[in-house]
Scaffold this motif. Sequence first.
Motif, PDB file in Angstrom:
ATOM      1  N   GLU A 295       6.066   0.293  -0.759  1.00 42.40           N
ATOM      2  CA  GLU A 295       5.588   0.631  -2.106  1.00 42.40           C
ATOM      3  C   GLU A 295       4.831   1.971  -2.064  1.00 42.40           C
ATOM      4  O   GLU A 295       5.017   2.836  -2.924  1.00 42.40           O
ATOM      5  CB  GLU A 295       4.641  -0.457  -2.641  1.00 42.40           C
ATOM      6  N   ILE A 296       3.983   2.123  -1.013  1.00 43.46           N
ATOM      7  CA  ILE A 296       3.195   3.357  -0.897  1.00 43.46           C
ATOM      8  C   ILE A 296       4.148   4.552  -0.750  1.00 43.46           C
ATOM      9  O   ILE A 296       4.011   5.582  -1.419  1.00 43.46           O
ATOM     10  CB  ILE A 296       2.226   3.274   0.306  1.00 43.46           C
ATOM     11  N   ALA A 297       5.183   4.370   0.121  1.00 41.22           N
ATOM     12  CA  ALA A 297       6.141   5.457   0.349  1.00 41.22           C
ATOM     13  C   ALA A 297       6.852   5.816  -0.944  1.00 41.22           C
ATOM     14  O   ALA A 297       7.014   6.994  -1.289  1.00 41.22           O
ATOM     15  CB  ALA A 297       7.140   5.044   1.417  1.00 41.22           C
ATOM     16  N   ILE A 298       7.258   4.789  -1.718  1.00 39.36           N
ATOM     17  CA  ILE A 298       7.994   5.039  -2.964  1.00 39.36           C
ATOM     18  C   ILE A 298       7.121   5.840  -3.951  1.00 39.36           C
ATOM     19  O   ILE A 298       7.591   6.737  -4.650  1.00 39.36           O
ATOM     20  CB  ILE A 298       8.477   3.704  -3.601  1.00 39.36           C
ATOM     21  N   GLY A 299       5.839   5.544  -3.964  1.00 37.75           N
ATOM     22  CA  GLY A 299       4.942   6.253  -4.866  1.00 37.75           C
ATOM     23  C   GLY A 299       4.625   7.665  -4.373  1.00 37.75           C
ATOM     24  O   GLY A 299       4.603   8.628  -5.155  1.00 37.75           O
ATOM     25  N   PHE A 300       4.433   7.796  -3.070  1.00 36.69           N
ATOM     26  CA  PHE A 300       3.935   9.043  -2.504  1.00 36.69           C
ATOM     27  C   PHE A 300       5.014  10.129  -2.378  1.00 36.69           C
ATOM     28  O   PHE A 300       4.777  11.281  -2.742  1.00 36.69           O
ATOM     29  CB  PHE A 300       3.315   8.735  -1.137  1.00 36.69           C
ATOM     30  N   VAL A 301       6.197   9.738  -1.911  1.00 39.04           N
ATOM     31  CA  VAL A 301       7.234  10.731  -1.617  1.00 39.04           C
ATOM     32  C   VAL A 301       7.636  11.552  -2.852  1.00 39.04           C
ATOM     33  O   VAL A 301       7.654  12.790  -2.788  1.00 39.04           O
ATOM     34  CB  VAL A 301       8.445  10.065  -0.916  1.00 39.04           C
ATOM     35  N   PRO A 302       7.940  10.918  -4.016  1.00 36.55           N
ATOM     36  CA  PRO A 302       8.312  11.758  -5.173  1.00 36.55           C
ATOM     37  C   PRO A 302       7.198  12.733  -5.557  1.00 36.55           C
ATOM     38  O   PRO A 302       7.479  13.900  -5.891  1.00 36.55           O
ATOM     39  CB  PRO A 302       8.538  10.735  -6.295  1.00 36.55           C
ATOM     40  N   VAL A 303       5.932  12.249  -5.490  1.00 37.84           N
ATOM     41  CA  VAL A 303       4.812  13.132  -5.862  1.00 37.84           C
ATOM     42  C   VAL A 303       4.796  14.336  -4.928  1.00 37.84           C
ATOM     43  O   VAL A 303       4.664  15.489  -5.352  1.00 37.84           O
ATOM     44  CB  VAL A 303       3.471  12.350  -5.774  1.00 37.84           C
TER      45      VAL A 303
END
Length: 497
Positions: free
Chosen positions: A7-15
């Motif tokens: 979940e953290i990766a999904i949120g962080f990578v696009p940003v």
Amino acid sequence: MRKYALEIAIGFVPVLLVFLFVIGINVLPVLFLAVIGAAVFYTARGKGKLTAFSSGKNRSEVADSSFTFDQIGGQERAKQELVEALDFLVKRDQIAKLGIRPLKGILLAGPPGTGKTLLAKAAAQYTDSVYVAASGSEFVEMYVGVGAGRIRDLFKEARTKAKKAGKESAVIFIDEIEVIGGKRDGGQHREYDQTLNQLLTEMDGIHANESPRILLIAATNRKEMLDSALLRPGRFDRHIGVELPDKKGRLHILNIHASNKPMDDEVKMERIADQTYSFSGAQLESVMNEAAIYAMRVNDPVITEQHLIMAIDKVLLGETTDRETSIEERERVALHELGHAIMAELMRPGSVSQVALTPRGGTLGYVRHQPQQDQYLYTTPFLHSQIMIALGGAAAEEMFYGDRSTGSRGDFEQAMNIVKTLVESGLTSLGIVDSSMMTPQKWADISREILDELMAKTKNLLEEQRNVFQSSLQTLIKEESIDGESFRSMLKLYSAA
Ligand code: ATP
């Protein structure tokens, strides 16, 4: 934290990507590589899912769960130990009352084809569990982390299937556990370590009060290779030996596999159990199957003892071949086989049941010996006589041709194995030695010492029987086979001459 990593990766990578784009960095190549990487990872992972799933799917259906301990021949001690262990799963209330730690893993160890998979299937039936199976080699992949992912999938699949089937427990069977559970001495691939770590983590995550309960059963032919972390209490702490069947076990297995076949009334299954000394359950199943094929070939409505004897030879030595041999070759093979047969009769009178010149599998001829008693201890004289029987073929060739041929390769291999047993059992002039302290030179010296002495003895004994060779050679070449009784009559007649 690990739990929410995705979940953290999904949120962080696009940003991060948007940020890089805004400050003017071209993110397209990175994006492209990331997509390819993810595709490769998920294909590999997916393959794992598929293999684990399909093997589980094929084997965990109701039909398989109906496989019972009664359908397994012999293995009485293993069955009893397994049932005792499984009672921990079945008698849940009692276990909870006494505060007994739940049983997580059972290790079945023994030679190939002895029924370890069958025991795991019967365990699933006994505990009314779903059965999910996989093999250690299915978890081996080039990519680090894939094997570990497959282990997670396997446990997840077992839980899902049990829930779907309305069962309270699931049996996960992992065959060839040594592939992923080998000793972690730093020498092997990191991927293997991760897979094993994941298995240990999953096992540690099994709790008594969880539903469905998971029981792991693993099988191996090489228990000594397993990492001690796998074998410690709380992991695979029940070890059950699954050995080659004794005569009673062989009889039981033969009868199980004969139950769906039309057998001739004259067949004495006891005799077949006698003749199949040291056969595994899988080999016995193959004997019954091959015998049925022989019966079909000659349009016999029933399986006779003759079909079974032919099937035993086939399972031991391979199918007869149409290999054309020259007269000279046939004569050499005949003398070679007579050398074995004469030595066998001299060492153990009455032990030859057939001398044959039929090409089979990789051999051009063979001597079939009478069944041995089940025997677990061997004396020095017995082992020496075994070596002399093995050397009889080469000794005979030397007597008549002054040289030897490649036909003795297998015999020498057999003789060397016996020498190894003699050394490791402290039965040689070296006394009691630890074989790990033996240098190759020491092995070579002791082998030469033993084999030279026994070869000389063998030649002396055979030399006294020259007449027997000369008189029985033509019969063997003409008839292609001599049965034990006729061979003994010849031996009696000509050795006196
Ligand atoms: P491996 O170590 O090679 O995986 P295994 O010990 O798991 O072998 P199984 O797969 O259980 O052996 O047995 C193979 C086949 O041999 C079975 O399908 C069965 O036909 C036969 N067999 C083996 N042992 C027995 C037995 N004790 N009773 C009846 N049949 C047996």
